[in-house]
Design a protein around this motif. Sequence first.
Motif, short mmCIF file in Angstrom:
data_model
loop_
_atom_site.label_atom_id
_atom_site.label_comp_id
_atom_site.label_asym_id
_atom_site.label_seq_id
_atom_site.Cartn_x
_atom_site.Cartn_y
_atom_site.Cartn_z
N ILE A 101 0.84 -1.20 0.00
CA ILE A 101 0.00 0.00 0.00
C ILE A 101 0.87 1.25 0.00
O ILE A 101 0.61 2.22 -0.72
N ALA A 102 1.94 1.24 0.80
CA ALA A 102 2.84 2.40 0.86
C ALA A 102 3.54 2.63 -0.47
O ALA A 102 3.71 3.77 -0.92
N ASP A 103 3.95 1.53 -1.13
CA ASP A 103 4.67 1.65 -2.40
C ASP A 103 3.78 2.25 -3.50
O ASP A 103 4.29 2.88 -4.43
N PHE A 104 2.47 2.02 -3.39
CA PHE A 104 1.54 2.51 -4.41
C PHE A 104 0.47 3.40 -3.75
O PHE A 104 -0.71 3.29 -4.05
N ALA A 105 0.94 4.25 -2.84
CA ALA A 105 0.02 5.04 -2.02
C ALA A 105 -0.91 5.91 -2.86
O ALA A 105 -2.12 5.99 -2.58
N GLU A 106 -0.39 6.59 -3.87
CA GLU A 106 -1.23 7.49 -4.67
C GLU A 106 -2.31 6.72 -5.40
O GLU A 106 -3.44 7.19 -5.52
N PHE A 107 -1.97 5.54 -5.90
CA PHE A 107 -2.96 4.68 -6.56
C PHE A 107 -4.09 4.32 -5.60
O PHE A 107 -5.27 4.45 -5.93
N TYR A 108 -3.73 3.88 -4.39
CA TYR A 108 -4.76 3.44 -3.44
C TYR A 108 -5.55 4.61 -2.88
O TYR A 108 -6.74 4.45 -2.54
N LYS A 109 -4.94 5.77 -2.76
CA LYS A 109 -5.69 6.94 -2.31
C LYS A 109 -6.83 7.25 -3.29
O LYS A 109 -7.92 7.68 -2.88
N ILE A 110 -6.58 7.03 -4.58
CA ILE A 110 -7.62 7.23 -5.59
C ILE A 110 -8.64 6.10 -5.53
O ILE A 110 -9.86 6.33 -5.46
N MET A 111 -8.16 4.86 -5.54
CA MET A 111 -9.07 3.72 -5.65
C MET A 111 -9.95 3.53 -4.42
O MET A 111 -11.01 2.93 -4.51
N LEU A 112 -9.51 4.04 -3.27
CA LEU A 112 -10.33 3.94 -2.06
C LEU A 112 -11.11 5.21 -1.79
O LEU A 112 -11.64 5.40 -0.70
N SER A 113 -11.21 6.07 -2.81
CA SER A 113 -11.97 7.31 -2.69
C SER A 113 -13.12 7.30 -3.69
O SER A 113 -13.33 6.33 -4.43
N GLU A 114 -13.85 8.42 -3.74
CA GLU A 114 -14.97 8.53 -4.68
C GLU A 114 -14.50 8.56 -6.13
O GLU A 114 -15.30 8.39 -7.05
N ARG A 115 -13.21 8.77 -6.37
CA ARG A 115 -12.67 8.76 -7.73
C ARG A 115 -12.24 7.36 -8.16
O ARG A 115 -11.72 7.18 -9.26
N GLY A 116 -12.46 6.39 -7.32
CA GLY A 116 -12.08 5.02 -7.62
C GLY A 116 -13.21 4.24 -8.26
O GLY A 116 -13.98 4.77 -9.06
N SER A 117 -13.33 2.97 -7.89
CA SER A 117 -14.32 2.08 -8.49
C SER A 117 -14.96 1.22 -7.41
O SER A 117 -14.26 0.55 -6.65
N ALA A 118 -16.30 1.26 -7.35
CA ALA A 118 -17.00 0.41 -6.38
C ALA A 118 -16.76 -1.06 -6.68
O ALA A 118 -16.61 -1.88 -5.77
N ALA A 119 -16.68 -1.38 -7.98
CA ALA A 119 -16.42 -2.77 -8.36
C ALA A 119 -15.06 -3.23 -7.86
O ALA A 119 -14.88 -4.39 -7.47
N PHE A 120 -14.09 -2.32 -7.87
CA PHE A 120 -12.75 -2.64 -7.36
C PHE A 120 -12.84 -3.03 -5.89
O PHE A 120 -12.26 -4.04 -5.48
#
Length: 205
Positions: A101-120
């Motif tokens: 999670i730390a290595d890909f923090a920016e990716f997960y900040k997006i994917m776990l927010s409203e800009r991510g995907s519910a399906a994800f």
Amino acid sequence: MAEVAKKVDRRIQRTRELLRQALMSLIVERGYEAITIQDITERANVARTTFYLHFRDKDDLLFQTMRDVYEEIAARVDEHYAHLLQQGIPDQADASDFQHIADFAEFYKIMLSERGSAAFLVRVRSYLAEMIQKQVIAPIMPPSGTPNLPPDLVGYLIAGMQIAAYYWWLQRDMQPSAQIMAQWVQDYCVRGVLWALAPQEPPKP
């Protein structure tokens, strides 16, 4: 023939890796829903027809990417606990998932927010629950008797808690350390809410 097959396999792996890297970088820049397959293939410098030889759509690319990553993490976790059991210290948590999670923090900040995907979120939770069921719950199930809660429910409860812990940690700029977070999560799973909310014992003099 074997040499030709190896070259083809390497080319396939290279193409899939380029597409994965393109997807993850675009998600950080634009959010998941705004990305098109055309965006992904242009960033990866891969033909659109080639994309469809490997993946059905961008959801398929995302989910296969995450499954590959989590299977690698699961293998590291298995090795970690096998080693600790040999050393006689099985209670030390493995932090591979939090480090990822730390290595890909920016990716997960997006994917776990409203800009991510519910399906994800649904797919990741289901995968984590399945992995937890196999790696954690099954080995400690008693040989007879009925547990207080259905084991598959326990798997989903732990998976949901893990995702919540990742979100909480990202919101706090990944403090405390990955190792401390992993230990907290493991201790919470083993000891429960009453332990978590009990006053800390004063340090020994």
